[in-house]
Motif scaffolding. Structure first.
Motif, PDB file in Angstrom:
ATOM      1  N   HIS A  36       1.082  -1.202   0.015  1.00 12.86           N
ATOM      2  CA  HIS A  36      -0.244   0.294   0.050  1.00 12.86           C
ATOM      3  C   HIS A  36       0.479   1.096   0.370  1.00 12.86           C
ATOM      4  N   PHE A  37       2.059   1.258  -0.163  1.00  7.63           N
ATOM      5  CA  PHE A  37       2.709   2.163  -0.529  1.00  7.63           C
ATOM      6  C   PHE A  37       2.440   3.407  -0.951  1.00  7.63           C
ATOM      7  N   THR A  44      15.535  -2.775  -0.799  1.00  6.45           N
ATOM      8  CA  THR A  44      14.306  -2.229  -1.113  1.00  6.45           C
ATOM      9  C   THR A  44      13.890  -0.481  -0.622  1.00  6.45           C
ATOM     10  N   LEU A  45      14.567  -0.203   0.037  1.00  7.44           N
ATOM     11  CA  LEU A  45      14.341   1.219   0.565  1.00  7.44           C
ATOM     12  C   LEU A  45      14.732   2.198  -0.389  1.00  7.44           C
ATOM     13  N   ALA A  46      15.369   1.410  -1.006  1.00  7.46           N
ATOM     14  CA  ALA A  46      16.195   2.223  -2.253  1.00  7.46           C
ATOM     15  C   ALA A  46      15.390   2.736  -3.259  1.00  7.46           C
ATOM     16  N   GLU A  47      13.738   1.246  -3.777  1.00  7.48           N
ATOM     17  CA  GLU A  47      13.396   1.491  -4.736  1.00  7.48           C
ATOM     18  C   GLU A  47      11.769   2.249  -3.778  1.00  7.48           C
ATOM     19  N   LEU A  48      11.698   2.156  -3.068  1.00  6.51           N
ATOM     20  CA  LEU A  48      10.976   3.252  -2.151  1.00  6.51           C
ATOM     21  C   LEU A  48      11.387   4.409  -2.150  1.00  6.51           C
ATOM     22  N   THR A  49      12.301   5.077  -2.359  1.00  5.30           N
ATOM     23  CA  THR A  49      12.987   6.122  -1.885  1.00  5.30           C
ATOM     24  C   THR A  49      11.539   6.869  -3.047  1.00  5.30           C
TER      25      THR A  49
END
Lengths: 576, 576
Positions: free
Chosen positions: A315-316, A355-360
């Motif tokens: 749900h990001f 994954t945090l890079a992708e979400l950034t």
């Protein structure tokens, strides 16, 4: 009256053209022995204006926000019995005591984004950016450009108009965060507000409210209304309280509702553990200390119980839409950070970072501000890799780390073990470091621990600023060392990060008032003083070309001896 | 009874073949929750065997020294009225209380050298080297080779037979020194002996007696007879007392006599400021803080007053001859070290270092052991250069630094500002770091300050050992983290550098005895615990190939929920 009270003068730097005024702490200095004046030193200040806790701070940014014309006030989410936690004993009591303004919540008008990143990307300079530029002593265009690029954030929820804008990014002064918050075991609302004020008095740049006990909603409300610094939270804690501590009973709907509740209150940044993916969980199985992040283990537990992907990840985009309407910044949680030296820089940790890079990148597509959280426990030689890897993968999004602690063997001293790692990681580009108190791993910090944690982290942040060659960072060191060399004891106390402690330590050995102006100290006593011989050397050689000076030395040596030549000798400390 | 007293078991490691027995501190550990046994952990110990202060320690090395047959006992220098300082009020009193052995001093027979370096260079393995090898857990040949090459020293005056041999060199565990000593302003003999014992109890590897007040000679005598660790001094302090504090009245003869006095007492290493050359003094004239070393300023003053070269430099070969007869090691003082961030790595500092390199080579020509002292105040990014430069110029002679402090702005917290620099400089090869206490720049350390300084420096030294990948260094971290993960609270306390503080902090929040074995802590309360979910993950995935594990996850998720599935959740600290 303590030195601190005597020397902490509130002053202001002004940008008259734009009607911006930034508070600073002014430290007046006395004259040098020769009579030369010493200019007062103005230092960065995070302590807000004084206020009564039950009335809260003035709403500095209210007009700025309203004047942009892209927000609306609305009724807001209905208050829910669960908001204050399952066992809230004093529910309502603290709300009744509130005497300050009660504002309807504000959000962007439908379809618009009100983040500082959004404005920056469109080339707009906001009052928040001007405030930050004045505060940092830099050009406002640097502020705008760094925010637009995602390399810096200005956490500034439209519902926290009391906050004094500040910036987190590697091009700016290194910032520190202090954690406060109650737990099921201890602490009350008044205590938490008191810790907030205490933390900002000593220099915390942001404060996280990590409450998990009674009156969660109301505690946060009081903290926000009294906070001149951005407030961060971990909404999954409150969501978990709403489902009576059963992680598997969590759902996106409950979480979303909690996030809206906190957006409306004014939380400036939220830790979201969206990088704890189902497939990463087994990677932690053979660690020495498994998953030590509370949020990380909640999500791991949920993923395993449901055999589904982390709902924060799925749900990001919805979260980005919500955050964009309030200007809440992401603090992307490192739920799989190492909890021991043995687990540092392992597969689980770095998988999550990918994954945090992708979400950034996904958040940036919504113009939502992002910082990325980092470890934890890391041996000294592996610290640098953490920040360099994060900066590369996340395209320079600000890194926000917990220490890291460089050894596991010193519980009771983890403010120190972690300050060592914090200095190293900040030196290489970490924008904000989260303090660790002496109670880490052992108990909840009391007021003294909060102060120790904050001062220790001011040291780490400042040492990193010096190492980075940040403009002006050395001014305070130079002023203090000059005062020390000239035996201006009061100035030395006043310029220190903790004047009260410096003065108290001095007074333990030499309490008499005259000793504050004496040209010696307790380490050597009146007969000795290396500072005096140095002054003598300067009087003879300073400002003169060295060759000429040396040539003239014999002559001066004779004169010196003839004049009686007793120099009060050595040592500013218990040293050779 | 505190945890410390419960867990500090004295045990021994033996080299039966050579009759060597090395004390260690044994930390017994309880079983893991599953019932698996945890082996006790033996850790390096600097605390000597117990003794009455007025009787002193047993003379561990007496037979080793005598058996070498290259020393003689002799009458020794006559006691002089000046030895105890100009204003010694209790002169004689402490001597009368002494109930221990009174040994005639020992020196090499005429024409022979009795240094560990001398033996090492001839290929001889001494009991001191065997003791060190057992202590460090390394091959004795490594010890011999490093001492022979000058890259390590074993400070071991033949007149300090009570000392337990230890080694200072970059191939070995990083060591820490604690300074004690009275001044004209404060402190008595009993207090200093008490500080010595306190410092070694917490782990000081060597102790420097920097007394400048009353009863200098007698204080040092009591310290030496009670010290299991090498004792260092700065003889110029006592020499200065003998000339009533008038630096220009110093002479080689007075200094030489003082050195002999201290050699006969058993001082293991002496700081000698022979690198403060006349021509370097003007280089300090435009510094922010001039000369901050007491010894450095005494010698600078003397040079200027006489317009002559430093007598320590001109008589250096004579010093080497003396040191060789007692096995006293040089600690070549950095009299021109920077006293502020502004003065770091400047011309004066590095000019002196060039001279210290020259003196190192001269001492080695006499087979005399040498370490080289370093700064001071240095910003974090300039720290590494100091040790790399010293190691190169001085051909790997051990570097011994004071911190360095990485900022000047935190008096009252300089144990922390300096531990940050100490970790960095030790990581790159500094062999020993001199502690800094919270009182640095402000007053003389009391007992609490000594403990804080020692523990803080044990952290820095250990963090550097970890960063260097020193064999076995991580064992204690791993054991402690495993205990933490398994909620073995008592083991966690016992394994920590300061068990008393760890236990006291824990008890502040959760004092009840059952909480010591509870599977939760005060940070989250009984409902939450990230450690528990991690244990659960391990039970499910640990030891199983990850692919298989993930494949089986759905099945296990169902079973988990069916079984009631409440996991006690998150967090070993006030963290997300």
């Amino acid at each position: 009256m303590s030195t601190l009270s005597r020397v902490r003068e509130l002053a202001h730097h002004h940008d008259d053209e734009h009607g911006i005024s930034v508070p600073v702490t002014r430290i007046p200095l006395s004259d040098s022995p020769g009579g030369a004046a010493n200019e007062p030193l103005d230092v960065y200040r995070t302590e807000g204006p004084a206020c009564e806790p039950e009335e809260g701070l003035p709403a500095l940014r209210e007009a700025w926000i309203a004047d942009r014309g892209d927000t609306e006030q609305y009724e807001g989410r209905a208050r829910n019995l669960h908001d204050d936690g399952r066992s809230a004993t004093r529910r309502g009591a603290a709300s009744e005591e509130w005497r300050g303004v009660r504002r309807a919540p504000r959000r962007s008008v439908e379809g618009s984004t009100v983040t500082q990143m959004h404005y920056a990307r469109r080339g707009a300079i906001t009052p928040e950016m001007r405030f930050v530029a004045l505060r940092e002593g830099c050009d406002v265009e640097l502020v705008r450009a760094e925010v637009a690029a995602g390399r810096a954030i200005i956490p500034a929820n439209v519902n926290h108009p009391e906050s004094e804008p500040m910036i987190i990014g590697r091009a700016f002064l290194v910032k520190i965060n202090a954690n406060i918050g109650n737990s099921a075991v201890t602490s009350s609302i008044a205590e938490e507000v008191d810790k907030l004020r205490w933390a900002t008095k000593w220099g915390a740049d942001t404060v996280m409210d990590l409450s998990t006990g009674d009156d969660i909603h109301t505690t946060r409300e009081w903290i926000l209304r009294n906070s001149p610094v951005p407030i961060g939270t971990v909404p999954i804690y409150q969501a978990l309280e709403k489902v009576d501590g059963q992680a598997h009973a969590l759902s996106w709907e409950i979480f979303r509702d909690t996030v809206i509740e906190q957006c409306e209150q004014g939380v400036d940044y939220m830790t979201i553990h969206a990088g704890v993916l189902l497939r990463y969980v087994p990677l932690t199985a053979n660690r020495v200390t498994g998953i030590v992040s509370r949020g990380g283990s909640i999500m791991a537990d949920w993923c395993l119980a449901h055999h589904q992907e982390n709902f924060l990840y799925t749900h990001f985009d919805e979260l980005c839409e919500i955050f964009g309407r309030y200007d809440v910044s992401f603090s992307l949680g490192d739920g799989l950070r190492p909890g021991s030296i043995a687990d540092a820089n392992d597969a689980a940790q770095f998988a999550e970072l990918d994954t945090l890079a992708e979400l950034t990148a996904r958040a940036w597509a919504f113009d939502v501000q992002v910082m990325v959280e980092g470890p934890g426990h890391v041996p000294f030689h592996l610290v640098r890799e953490n920040v360099e890897r994060q900066q590369e993968l996340c395209n320079g999004a600000p890194f926000y780390t917990l220490g890291p602690l460089v050894t596991d063997v010193a519980p009771g001293y983890d403010h120190i073990t972690s300050a060592i790692g914090a200095t190293e990681i900040a030196r290489y580009g970490t924008a904000m470091v989260c303090y660790v108190t002496p109670k880490e791993h052992l108990g909840l910090p009391n007021k003294d621990d909060v102060k120790t944690g904050v001062i220790t982290y001011k040291i780490a942040a400042h040492a990193a600023d010096l190492a980075k060659g940040h403009p002006g960072a050395r001014n305070r060191d130079d002023a203090l060392s000059k005062a020390r060399f000239e035996f201006r004891w009061r100035d030395q106390f006043a310029l220190s990060l903790d004047p009260d402690t410096a003065e108290a330590f001095h007074d333990e050995t030499l309490p008499a008032e005259p000793a504050k102006t004496a040209h010696f100290c307790s380490m050597c006593g009146p007969k000795f003083c290396s500072m005096r011989i140095s002054q003598d050397i300067r009087d003879r050689f300073g400002g003169v070309a060295e060759q000429a000076a040396i040539a003239g030395m014999q002559q001066q040596a004779d004169a010196f001896r003839e004049a009686g030549g007793t120099v009060y000798l050595p040592a500013p400390a218990l040293r050779d």
